[in-house]
Motif scaffolding. Structure first.
Motif, PDB file in Angstrom:
ATOM      1  N   THR A  84     -72.518  -5.219 -56.930  1.00 57.97           N
ATOM      2  CA  THR A  84     -72.500  -4.091 -56.008  1.00 57.97           C
ATOM      3  C   THR A  84     -72.404  -2.811 -56.831  1.00 57.97           C
ATOM      4  N   ARG A  85     -72.734  -1.710 -56.229  1.00 60.15           N
ATOM      5  CA  ARG A  85     -72.640  -0.428 -56.941  1.00 60.15           C
ATOM      6  C   ARG A  85     -71.208  -0.160 -57.386  1.00 60.15           C
ATOM      7  N   ARG A  86     -70.241  -0.540 -56.551  1.00 59.01           N
ATOM      8  CA  ARG A  86     -68.838  -0.319 -56.915  1.00 59.01           C
ATOM      9  C   ARG A  86     -68.453  -1.161 -58.126  1.00 59.01           C
ATOM     10  N   ASP A  87     -68.934  -2.399 -58.188  1.00 58.20           N
ATOM     11  CA  ASP A  87     -68.633  -3.245 -59.341  1.00 58.20           C
ATOM     12  C   ASP A  87     -69.277  -2.667 -60.604  1.00 58.20           C
ATOM     13  N   GLU A  88     -70.504  -2.202 -60.476  1.00 64.11           N
ATOM     14  CA  GLU A  88     -71.158  -1.558 -61.621  1.00 64.11           C
ATOM     15  C   GLU A  88     -70.380  -0.323 -62.059  1.00 64.11           C
ATOM     16  N   THR A  89     -69.886   0.451 -61.094  1.00 63.04           N
ATOM     17  CA  THR A  89     -69.109   1.650 -61.420  1.00 63.04           C
ATOM     18  C   THR A  89     -67.859   1.292 -62.212  1.00 63.04           C
ATOM     19  N   VAL A  90     -67.174   0.226 -61.813  1.00 58.26           N
ATOM     20  CA  VAL A  90     -65.977  -0.215 -62.538  1.00 58.26           C
ATOM     21  C   VAL A  90     -66.337  -0.541 -63.989  1.00 58.26           C
ATOM     22  N   LEU A  91     -67.408  -1.285 -64.178  1.00 61.01           N
ATOM     23  CA  LEU A  91     -67.797  -1.676 -65.530  1.00 61.01           C
ATOM     24  C   LEU A  91     -68.269  -0.481 -66.348  1.00 61.01           C
ATOM     25  N   ILE A  92     -68.951   0.458 -65.721  1.00 69.50           N
ATOM     26  CA  ILE A  92     -69.397   1.654 -66.433  1.00 69.50           C
ATOM     27  C   ILE A  92     -68.198   2.491 -66.864  1.00 69.50           C
ATOM     28  N   ILE A  93     -67.208   2.632 -65.992  1.00 67.36           N
ATOM     29  CA  ILE A  93     -65.998   3.376 -66.367  1.00 67.36           C
ATOM     30  C   ILE A  93     -65.311   2.694 -67.541  1.00 67.36           C
ATOM     31  N   GLU A  94     -65.232   1.365 -67.508  1.00 63.08           N
ATOM     32  CA  GLU A  94     -64.591   0.638 -68.609  1.00 63.08           C
ATOM     33  C   GLU A  94     -65.388   0.767 -69.905  1.00 63.08           C
ATOM     34  N   ARG A  95     -66.686   0.874 -69.811  1.00 60.64           N
ATOM     35  CA  ARG A  95     -67.543   0.980 -70.991  1.00 60.64           C
ATOM     36  C   ARG A  95     -67.470   2.370 -71.620  1.00 60.64           C
ATOM     37  N   THR A  96     -67.131   3.368 -70.814  1.00 64.61           N
ATOM     38  CA  THR A  96     -67.113   4.750 -71.271  1.00 64.61           C
ATOM     39  C   THR A  96     -65.889   5.015 -72.147  1.00 64.61           C
ATOM     40  N   ARG A  97     -66.097   5.755 -73.232  1.00 62.91           N
ATOM     41  CA  ARG A  97     -64.999   6.176 -74.102  1.00 62.91           C
ATOM     42  C   ARG A  97     -64.557   7.559 -73.650  1.00 62.91           C
ATOM     43  N   PHE A  98     -63.335   7.671 -73.205  1.00 59.25           N
ATOM     44  CA  PHE A  98     -62.800   8.943 -72.730  1.00 59.25           C
ATOM     45  C   PHE A  98     -61.978   9.587 -73.834  1.00 59.25           C
ATOM     46  N   VAL A  99     -62.241  10.866 -74.100  1.00 57.59           N
ATOM     47  CA  VAL A  99     -61.563  11.581 -75.175  1.00 57.59           C
ATOM     48  C   VAL A  99     -60.357  12.352 -74.638  1.00 57.59           C
ATOM     49  N   GLN A 100     -60.533  13.028 -73.524  1.00 61.35           N
ATOM     50  CA  GLN A 100     -59.481  13.853 -72.954  1.00 61.35           C
ATOM     51  C   GLN A 100     -58.418  12.989 -72.270  1.00 61.35           C
ATOM     52  N   PRO A 101     -57.134  13.366 -72.397  1.00 63.11           N
ATOM     53  CA  PRO A 101     -56.089  12.628 -71.682  1.00 63.11           C
ATOM     54  C   PRO A 101     -56.281  12.773 -70.171  1.00 63.11           C
ATOM     55  N   GLY A 102     -56.167  11.667 -69.465  1.00 56.71           N
ATOM     56  CA  GLY A 102     -56.290  11.688 -68.007  1.00 56.71           C
ATOM     57  C   GLY A 102     -57.722  11.648 -67.506  1.00 56.71           C
ATOM     58  N   ALA A 103     -58.701  11.673 -68.403  1.00 55.93           N
ATOM     59  CA  ALA A 103     -60.105  11.687 -67.975  1.00 55.93           C
ATOM     60  C   ALA A 103     -60.495  10.378 -67.288  1.00 55.93           C
ATOM     61  N   LYS A 104     -59.989   9.260 -67.790  1.00 59.49           N
ATOM     62  CA  LYS A 104     -60.320   7.972 -67.170  1.00 59.49           C
ATOM     63  C   LYS A 104     -59.722   7.889 -65.763  1.00 59.49           C
ATOM     64  N   GLN A 105     -58.469   8.319 -65.624  1.00 57.54           N
ATOM     65  CA  GLN A 105     -57.834   8.304 -64.304  1.00 57.54           C
ATOM     66  C   GLN A 105     -58.602   9.203 -63.330  1.00 57.54           C
ATOM     67  N   GLN A 106     -59.079  10.330 -63.811  1.00 58.70           N
ATOM     68  CA  GLN A 106     -59.857  11.237 -62.966  1.00 58.70           C
ATOM     69  C   GLN A 106     -61.171  10.574 -62.561  1.00 58.70           C
ATOM     70  N   ALA A 107     -61.821   9.888 -63.486  1.00 58.37           N
ATOM     71  CA  ALA A 107     -63.072   9.194 -63.170  1.00 58.37           C
ATOM     72  C   ALA A 107     -62.841   8.094 -62.139  1.00 58.37           C
ATOM     73  N   ILE A 108     -61.719   7.413 -62.253  1.00 59.29           N
ATOM     74  CA  ILE A 108     -61.388   6.348 -61.297  1.00 59.29           C
ATOM     75  C   ILE A 108     -61.228   6.933 -59.895  1.00 59.29           C
ATOM     76  N   VAL A 109     -60.489   8.026 -59.789  1.00 61.56           N
ATOM     77  CA  VAL A 109     -60.268   8.661 -58.485  1.00 61.56           C
ATOM     78  C   VAL A 109     -61.582   9.224 -57.930  1.00 61.56           C
ATOM     79  N   GLU A 110     -62.379   9.849 -58.783  1.00 60.84           N
ATOM     80  CA  GLU A 110     -63.658  10.409 -58.337  1.00 60.84           C
ATOM     81  C   GLU A 110     -64.614   9.321 -57.858  1.00 60.84           C
TER      82      GLU A 110
END
Length: 179
Positions: free
Chosen positions: A94-120
């Motif tokens: 599903t698109r949501r499952d792909e989104t989860v995997l894409i977020i996990e694949r992404t390297r976040f540099v800024q603190p809190g950026a991953k949490q922001q991506a999750i909420v967005e």
């Protein structure tokens, strides 16, 4: 036949949470039962049912109350039928499952950026973690749907899935040693 079971793990301030399962035993969402209240400042309030989620973390408008559990389940089914987040892509996810995997694949540099991506992306942090854990778990070999999902997840990004499983296992072993 749809089955409704009380969900002891989840809480809602409106009332009792019930998980809803379809004919195949797959969880399709959850509903909340608000008991009738005979004495309120506005007069008696009848029992109401609210939709909590439509499965896979898909949120629905929880403001609408329904007169029966069947009406709330119909709302879940309608949401699942029309939700683009639950539509399957070419990968079988599903698109949501792909989104989860894409977020996990992404390297976040800024603190809190991953949490922001999750909420967005429309997840709560807890819902995101639960979905990720479900996606990387080893499937039950007797459950064809779980096996198909596991194959689709592994095909989407095999190295990511192996890394996430390795991290999960490392945390599990570390927790077992400290206990």
């Amino acid at each position: 036949m749809t089955t409704i079971l009380r969900d002891e793990l989840h809480r809602d301030s409106r009332g009792t949470v019930h998980a809803v399962y379809d004919d195949n035993g797959a969880r399709i969402g959850s509903i909340v039962r608000q008991d009738a209240r005979p004495h309120t400042p506005f007069g008696p309030m009848p029992e109401r049912w609210y939709v909590s989620d439509a499965g896979n973390g898909v949120r629905v408008s929880s403001a609408t109350g329904y007169d029966s559990a069947d009406a709330a389940i119909t709302a879940i089914r309608n949401t699942r039928d029309t939700s683009p987040a639950l539509a399957r892509t070419e990968s079988g996810l599903t698109r949501r499952d792909e989104t989860v995997l894409i977020i996990e694949r992404t390297r976040f540099v800024q603190p809190g950026a991953k949490q922001q991506a999750i909420v967005e992306a429309g997840f709560t942090p807890h819902g995101y973690a639960r979905r990720l854990a479900y996606l990387i778990n080893e499937p039950d070999p007797d459950d064809a749907e779980e096996v198909a999902l596991a194959h689709a997840v592994e095909a989407f990004d095999p190295l990511l899935v192996k890394r996430l499983r390795r991290l999960r296992d490392r945390h599990t072993r570390a927790g077992a040693r400290s206990a």
